[in-house]
Design a protein around this motif. Structure first.
Motif: not given
Lengths: 372, 372
Positions: A134, A156, A158-159, B17, B19, B67-69
DNA sequence: TCTGTGCAGGGAAACGTTTCCCGCCTGTGA
DNA sequence: TCACAGGCGGGAAACGTTTCCCTGCACAGA
């Protein structure tokens, strides 16, 4: 704590690392709610100073450190930045990594570094890992990786920060390196010294940035009306090995160029090494000019004349561009391009060609003169 | 979903986010519960193969990435490893970083890299960041940072890997580099060539590892009964600049040593550069031996004779030791010390001292002979 | 004194997982 | 046919935060 339906579990598993203390411990000790602790920690101004100081005291006493993953989970922002480089063992990149890391961490971000090693499979897995972690944004500092490798990230939204060129989409920022300026300075420097036969050792031309550098060289030569024969354009690999091989190709020519510009410093260093093995002297017999100005360049023998592309400027722009993409109300949120300038650094690997005294002032001649 | 007391919130904030898709989407699509999806993803064998394949199909269709977190939060394991180096711009470390990163990521870990730059404040903040990110373990590959800088980590009983020496505590693993072996080979190599006057340029002696290397040198010399006068022990900084300065000190002596061993390759490269500026030839007039065997070493002129400490072995041992500390039932969980061997790599920066033909066979003489 | 306003702070939901616990279904044996 | 055992799978708790919402208090104005 209110339980809803089922009975309480009998053996709550002990999963926490023993020493770990959470916001709850702080709240308990300070005699406030966890909400207040959170607000105090995040310096929300509405919290009573007296309460806040009690909270900070408690934090200090129990040694509390907020858990970043929980933070990230709820806030949706990981404060992680991805930094993708081609190969970490190329000395240019550690310098960039160091600057980037220092800047990012000073602004509360952590950096996940990945090197592609020009391996699509590796890049693919790297992308997946960055997405899973993430990251808030990714700087792709590869100087020419195929863009479709990062299309997952692009999709997606992403910046993202690219160097030189990237797809023109929202959230994509591009660091435009002004190769033209520095390379023109280099060519004009050599021309002013009297060189008319200047070769160029490029990087791998399948990549974007090496191509742009070569084009900048050819354009500058064209401006001066100097022709560059095909055999004076040699393709290298942006490594020392590549520089050695390419220089050997040039050495095999009937008529040597009097100067060689290189697409990066490692190539130039390779060229120097190839020349050390010959009776030719640098710069008296042949001038060498590099590109990047890595730390090593000034320690070469002779110290390398090179075009400086400041790592620090690149890192500063990359971090700022990423933050602009991440933080919605960043002042430069709409800026899509960031200019990086380059400039020539004259050292001692370049001088006038043997036999042809240049049409220049005495002082300039001294400045460009041989080192030893 | 069961609400306990308060009324449902009116405007659930849109923080995700856009997506991002979660395990819930997969569950919905596959027509199973999220628990089953989780089990399928983690390859728990009790799940019905038919269900599992439906889950995998759904995962593929919606492009799900766990999601890894969230994973880390609940499992208590972040699958993050910290890697601390002294300075990333020292060419030895990128090679180590690359090996470490490749190994760690292939085993499902991510790497957070930090360089201390010998700055205690920087190290302090680095430690705090690593703790906050909940790293599963940290490899301290600094070759001699003060241990109290990492005492926060030690206190919390993090799995830690040190090089050379570390506190004898549970969860602390130490990579014991066998400097003795390689350095003895180096000294004996020089002695066999006929050298009796061998100087040593050390690293910063306040640090642990440079001290150990010097001691290994002195011990090997002592074994051969060769005295090392004080002026032949010069302290460097493990950088090229340090090597240049130290070599200049040696050059200022009345009586030059006939060979110089260096505590690392960058020092040796600095020494070579200092010598290039003199009429002295390497190796004919003076032999130089390095330590580390960085990639650059073989490209020096002449290619550097050096003691190899394999980056790869170091990285392999570090990752394995960390995993042993992290995973409770790892086969080597109880192993505290990991041995890293070193060995001499003879190239062309060492030969017999001028004038004194060595007492050795013809073939050996040829092998060690000058390169050009 | 009573009503109204503002705001500090507390309770609890939510983030996306893993995993515990339990219910239900299937299969087996009497 | 029924009782029981075993195991798959679903519901929901828990991880440690942030932040929404609402309560309750202080204070001001009538």
């Amino acid at each position: 704590m209110i339980r809803t339906v089922s009975t309480p579990r009998k053996h709550p598993p002990e999963r926490r690392r023993p020493g770990t203390i959470s916001i709850r411990d702080v709240a308990l000790r300070a005699g406030v709610s966890i909400a207040t602790v959170s607000r105090a920690v995040n310096r929300i101004p509405t919290v009573d100073p007296e309460l806040a100081s009690r909270v900070w005291k408690a934090i200090d006493e129990v040694g509390y450190l907020p858990n970043t993953q929980a933070r990230a989970l709820v806030s949706g922002r990981s404060r992680l930045l991805g930094l993708i480089v081609s190969e970490i063992t190329n000395p240019f990149f550690p310098e960039l990594v160091q600057e980037f890391e220092t800047l990012a961490t000073s602004q509360g971000y952590e950096v996940l570094i990945g090197s592609t090693n020009y391996d699509p499979a590796r890049t693919e897995s790297l992308m997946r890992r960055l997405l899973q972690r993430n990251v808030d944004g990714v700087a792709v500092m590869t100087f020419g990786v195929e863009e479709d490798l990062v299309k997952k990230l692009v999709e997606r939204e992403f910046p993202l920060v690219f160097v030189d060129a990237g797809p023109n989409l929202p959230n994509i920022h591009v660091l435009k390196v002004d190769y033209g300026e520095g390379i023109r300075q280099g060519v004009q420097h050599l021309a002013a010294l009297g060189h008319r036969s200047i070769a160029f050792i490029s990087g791998p031309l399948a990549q974007r940035s090496p191509k742009v550098r070569l084009d900048a060289f050819l354009k500058s030569m064209d401006e001066l009306g100097i022709h560059v024969p095909a055999e004076h354009q040699v393709e290298g690999t942006h490594t020392m090995e590549g520089g050695i091989t390419a220089m050997e190709q040039l050495l095999a020519l009937d008529k040597l160029p009097t100067a060689v510009m290189c697409s990066n410093d490692m190539t130039a260093i390779g060229a120097l090494h190839a020349l050390y093995r010959t009776p030719l002297k640098v710069p008296q017999d042949i001038s060498i000019v590099g590109f990047d100005d890595i730390h090593l360049a000034q320690f070469m023998l002779p110290p390398l004349t090179t075009v400086q592309m400041s790592c620090r400027s690149l890192a500063v722009a990359a971090v700022e561009a990423l933050r602009a993409g991440i933080e919605p109300d960043h002042p430069k949120a709409r800026q899509k391009e960031w200019l990086i300038s380059t400039r020539l650094v004259v050292r001692q690997s370049s001088t006038f060609p043997r036999g042809s005294l240049p049409a220049m002032s005495h002082s300039a001649q001294q400045r460009h003169g041989p080192a030893r």
